[in-house]
Design a protein around this motif. Sequence first.
Motif, short mmCIF file in Angstrom:
data_model
loop_
_atom_site.label_atom_id
_atom_site.label_comp_id
_atom_site.label_asym_id
_atom_site.label_seq_id
_atom_site.Cartn_x
_atom_site.Cartn_y
_atom_site.Cartn_z
N GLY A 96 -20.20 15.71 24.73
CA GLY A 96 -21.45 15.33 24.13
C GLY A 96 -22.73 15.87 25.00
N LEU A 97 -22.40 16.86 25.50
CA LEU A 97 -23.74 17.42 26.22
C LEU A 97 -24.50 18.25 24.84
CD1 LEU A 97 -22.39 18.65 29.45
CD2 LEU A 97 -23.76 16.98 29.12
N ALA A 98 -23.90 18.86 24.05
CA ALA A 98 -24.24 19.44 22.96
C ALA A 98 -23.88 18.68 21.68
CB ALA A 98 -23.72 20.90 22.75
N PRO A 99 -24.96 18.33 20.85
CA PRO A 99 -26.16 18.61 20.83
C PRO A 99 -27.37 17.58 21.90
CG PRO A 99 -25.82 16.91 18.99
CD PRO A 99 -24.47 17.32 19.88
N ALA A 100 -26.71 16.71 22.38
CA ALA A 100 -27.67 15.58 23.00
C ALA A 100 -28.65 16.31 24.26
CB ALA A 100 -27.07 14.39 23.58
N PHE A 101 -27.95 17.12 24.99
CA PHE A 101 -28.79 17.83 26.08
C PHE A 101 -29.19 18.98 25.91
CE2 PHE A 101 -29.21 20.31 30.01
CZ PHE A 101 -29.91 19.58 30.69
N HIS A 102 -28.29 19.74 24.98
CA HIS A 102 -28.78 21.35 24.58
C HIS A 102 -29.48 21.42 23.49
CE1 HIS A 102 -26.71 22.97 27.98
NE2 HIS A 102 -25.92 22.27 27.97
N GLU A 123 -27.67 21.86 16.35
CA GLU A 123 -26.93 21.02 15.37
C GLU A 123 -25.26 20.94 15.53
OE1 GLU A 123 -29.91 21.68 11.54
OE2 GLU A 123 -28.17 23.00 11.82
N ALA A 124 -24.96 19.93 15.40
CA ALA A 124 -23.36 19.68 15.29
C ALA A 124 -23.04 19.25 14.04
CB ALA A 124 -22.98 18.97 16.57
N GLY A 125 -21.75 19.57 13.64
CA GLY A 125 -21.21 18.86 12.32
C GLY A 125 -19.69 18.79 12.68
N GLY A 126 -18.98 18.12 11.62
CA GLY A 126 -17.56 17.77 11.69
C GLY A 126 -17.23 16.31 12.47
N THR A 127 -16.09 15.98 12.62
CA THR A 127 -15.90 14.83 13.39
C THR A 127 -15.19 14.80 14.40
OG1 THR A 127 -13.93 14.52 12.09
CG2 THR A 127 -16.09 13.65 11.15
N GLY A 128 -15.05 13.81 15.38
CA GLY A 128 -14.06 13.81 16.69
C GLY A 128 -14.15 12.61 17.47
N SER A 129 -13.29 12.53 18.09
CA SER A 129 -13.09 11.37 19.12
C SER A 129 -12.55 12.05 20.30
CB SER A 129 -12.37 10.30 18.69
OG SER A 129 -11.06 10.49 18.69
N ILE A 130 -13.17 11.44 21.43
CA ILE A 130 -12.28 11.93 22.83
C ILE A 130 -12.26 10.79 23.64
CG2 ILE A 130 -14.89 12.45 23.63
CD1 ILE A 130 -13.31 14.90 25.18
N GLY A 131 -11.23 10.52 24.17
CA GLY A 131 -11.01 9.25 25.23
C GLY A 131 -11.30 8.04 24.43
N GLY A 132 -11.02 8.13 23.00
CA GLY A 132 -11.21 6.93 22.53
C GLY A 132 -12.42 6.61 21.91
N ARG A 133 -13.43 7.67 22.23
CA ARG A 133 -15.01 7.32 21.68
C ARG A 133 -15.21 8.56 20.63
NH1 ARG A 133 -16.90 2.81 24.66
NH2 ARG A 133 -19.08 3.70 23.94
N THR A 150 -21.23 9.23 17.56
CA THR A 150 -22.19 7.87 17.99
C THR A 150 -22.24 7.62 19.43
OG1 THR A 150 -20.18 6.56 17.51
CG2 THR A 150 -21.79 6.87 15.72
N SER A 151 -21.56 8.49 20.23
CA SER A 151 -21.57 7.92 21.69
C SER A 151 -22.67 8.93 22.41
CB SER A 151 -20.28 8.23 22.25
OG SER A 151 -19.37 7.47 21.60
#
Lengths: 279, 206, 456
Positions: free
Chosen positions: C53-59, C62-72, C76-77
């Motif tokens: 979640g560091l990119a794009p929030a911190f860096h 633009e990001a695209g596609g879908t994904g989940s990690i550790g159930g999140r 949206t996280s």
Amino acid sequence: MRAPLPPLLIAIALITIALATSQPLIVGAAFVGALLLHHAAPPPHRLMLRVALVSALFILILNPFVAVEGDHVLFAGPHFLLFDFEVTSEELLYGLVAGLRLATAILATSAFLRLADPDRTQALASRLVPRSALTVALSARLAPTLRRDATGLGEALRLRGSGPERGRRAAIRQGAVLIEPLVASSLERGVDISEAMVARGYGGGTMTRLPEPAPTRDERIGLAVGAIGCVLGIALIAGLAPYVIYPLADPLLSTSGLALAGAVLLLSIVGAGALRWRA
Amino acid sequence: MSPAAIVALGGVAALVIGLVLYERTRGGARELGLVAVLVAAATAGRIAFAAIPSAQPVTAIAIVTGIALGPRAGAAVGAGAALLSNTFLGQGPWTPWQMLLWGLAGASGGWLAPVLRRSRVALMAFGGAWGLVFGAGMDVWQLAAFGPALTLPAFIAVHARAVPFDLVHALTNVILLGVAGMPLIALLDRSARRMRGRWLPVEESE
Amino acid sequence: MSAIAIEQLRYRYDATSPWALAGASLTVEPGEIVLLQGASGSGKSTLLRVLAGLAPAFHGGEAGGTGSIGGRDLRTSSPAELAQHVGFLFQDPETQAVMAEPVRDVAFSLQCHGLPADDILPAARAALARIQSEHLAGRRIDQLSSGERQRVALAAVLAPEPAVLLLDEPTAQLDDDTACELVGELRRLADAGLAILIAEHRHDRVGHLTDRVLGMHNGALCEPATHPALPPLAAAAATGPALLQLSGVSATRGERAVLDGATAALPAGGVAALIGRNGGGKSTLLRTLAGLEPVAAGRIEIDGRDVTALATEQRVPTVAFVPQDPGRHLICETVRDEVLLGPTLLGRDHGPAHRAIVELDLELLLDRNPRDCSVGERERIAIAAALALDPRVLLLDEPTRGMDPAHRAALVTTIRAHAARGGCAVLATHDLELARACADQRWELDAGALTARGIA
């Protein structure tokens, strides 16, 4: 480990008392208190003692020449330009008081810093001013790293054949050349560490505060002594036992002066005894 | 209240106000990390320069931080560097006043940023002036808080021996800001750029 | 449910640049260790940053596609929410710790997650104990070794008990033994149910403990490229009069003797591999040869001339030294200026600099700012800057750190070419394969004692 609040309160109390009155006996008692606190802290403490005494002596000697006050003339010198070479006993007494104030502040500050555990001081500060405390903690953590970076940059320049410059101006100019890569490398580390903090969850909301361990018996005594001392300081500011030096010094040995100086001394002995650093 | 008490208490009040303003800064880890690391860099520089008495880069770094990142960050870097570097060089009653003066140097850089950004000469002159103001300010406060008296003769007597040191400080600021000032501002501008990220809508990224 | 499940994940650092991550799809199950391999700049770090979640929030970007990690859900996280489920261990332990003491630092992670105050310190101690590092509690972090610091950082990342652990070249700053211990811990953690994704150049260090290896190329996942082992040196050992001669060289650090009467000789065309445990004095020996550490006793001669009393800048350009982690100490604004700085300061011919630029594959980076380059690229820039001085004696301290396999192989050619031009080189390294591939002498340092022998 050593809690920061008791020595902090005692140091504040001593400095406040020294600044709140001109009664030489009370200021002297605060100075002795700072000296006791200073000796309760672990070594090394020679340097600060010397700094404190030299500063005090400087003010004591300086005062008669910058002040034009006092009725008891000891030495009738001329008044030359801005300086007054007439020395009065009041000027000497005031110089002594001012010098002791400064010495008290220097000794009490250095004693506090050596009596308090840095990590717990940081924790205490983070309750009051969390953002500032975190900033300082982080920069304290990074300072040794950047000192190594500064050394490494100097070496990198020498490895390209450019030795250390002689002469002050050339040395400063060489420092100026290295300050830019130093700051650049710092900023890079700054972004890295911010990223690591975000990855660790910083910035998600309020942080939990670490619990403070319950104070020990000695720490409770220190807290009480510090609190009483602070109250005493405020009372002095509010006008308890007023004392003037200029133009004519009030009698030194008044009942209130003796009683208050005795109280400060007693509090200091109890406080320094309770906080005495035990290895 | 005597003038001395007003000066001494005014200084303390200014420090408290600065602290409160910094606490109220909204801004995430990036801003905090940058300020912390600049404090550490100024500290490392001050210690590296310790061989040349009163030559140090804290004033210059605080000023360029103020110009590039704003008065608050400049003040925080100046004040923080005073506090942190004195843990290596000696803490004492002078620490709060150094924090205040270096903090003011940083903040004033931010206030005058539009002028200082434009002209290297102005930047150098500003740094030189702060070298002199800093030394004078330290002595004024020492006289106000601990005496013997906040008067012109006392100031002259105390300050006379400090003048050569102030001149070195001013010279250092002029050289540092002349050589590295503008590049440092550009560097700080670059790392302070606000990052705005976004997720493209799902259908757009198919 | 999978620990990581991503579909067509894309990311670029700004809207005009090419995709750094160009449509990656991947699933990782709990208990699995997946190794990501690829050249510098292939997108490994970027993938890990998008997953955390560091990119794009911190860096930004633009990001695209879908994904989940550790159930999140990644889309949206916030990074702070993800941080409770995903741990991220970075390459450099220097810039991960926030506090000065290990327990306090581990506690920082838990404080961020809002754990109840009374549980924090016990949980922090437990996290250190979980990776056998409780003995570090109470020490100062700046006094710890890189390996110990990386352990504290790992404990800090594991303390909130994440379901997924991401590691970006976690062993780059570590020597073989500490790297091996760290990787061993990872296997134990995975066996306890953690999903682990590692980006790492050193397949030899982690390969044997991973369940799956994925390659990465131009921002896309692919089959891992195989890199043949470096061939051992074929040439015969160089002979002749000594170009570099050490006679009874001793050095101390504080009270401790770090070098004790080191004696060795290296002829023109010779390359010595300096081998020994961490803290055994390898760096001190190289720094002594470069004039950065004082010699307590003994003599150093180069080409028959006694240089013992000469300062570093007087030994340059005959001696050139690339210290450990030189990427932190680059001075100039562009790669070109950095490489040319030495010859320019000394007023010398730029020919060797241009040769070094070609040999170290820096042509495409010349106008870049060195600070925008990766660790491996910076290592190559620093080596080129040293070779630009056209030195007789080249000293390299851990030169393959953070370097991808292709450039590591190229470095062997570069060092041999330097020797063939009549120079000599000493390289301190943990990388025994590299040592065998380019050195004809083996200098072993053990507790300050140097033993020089030919490589059989």
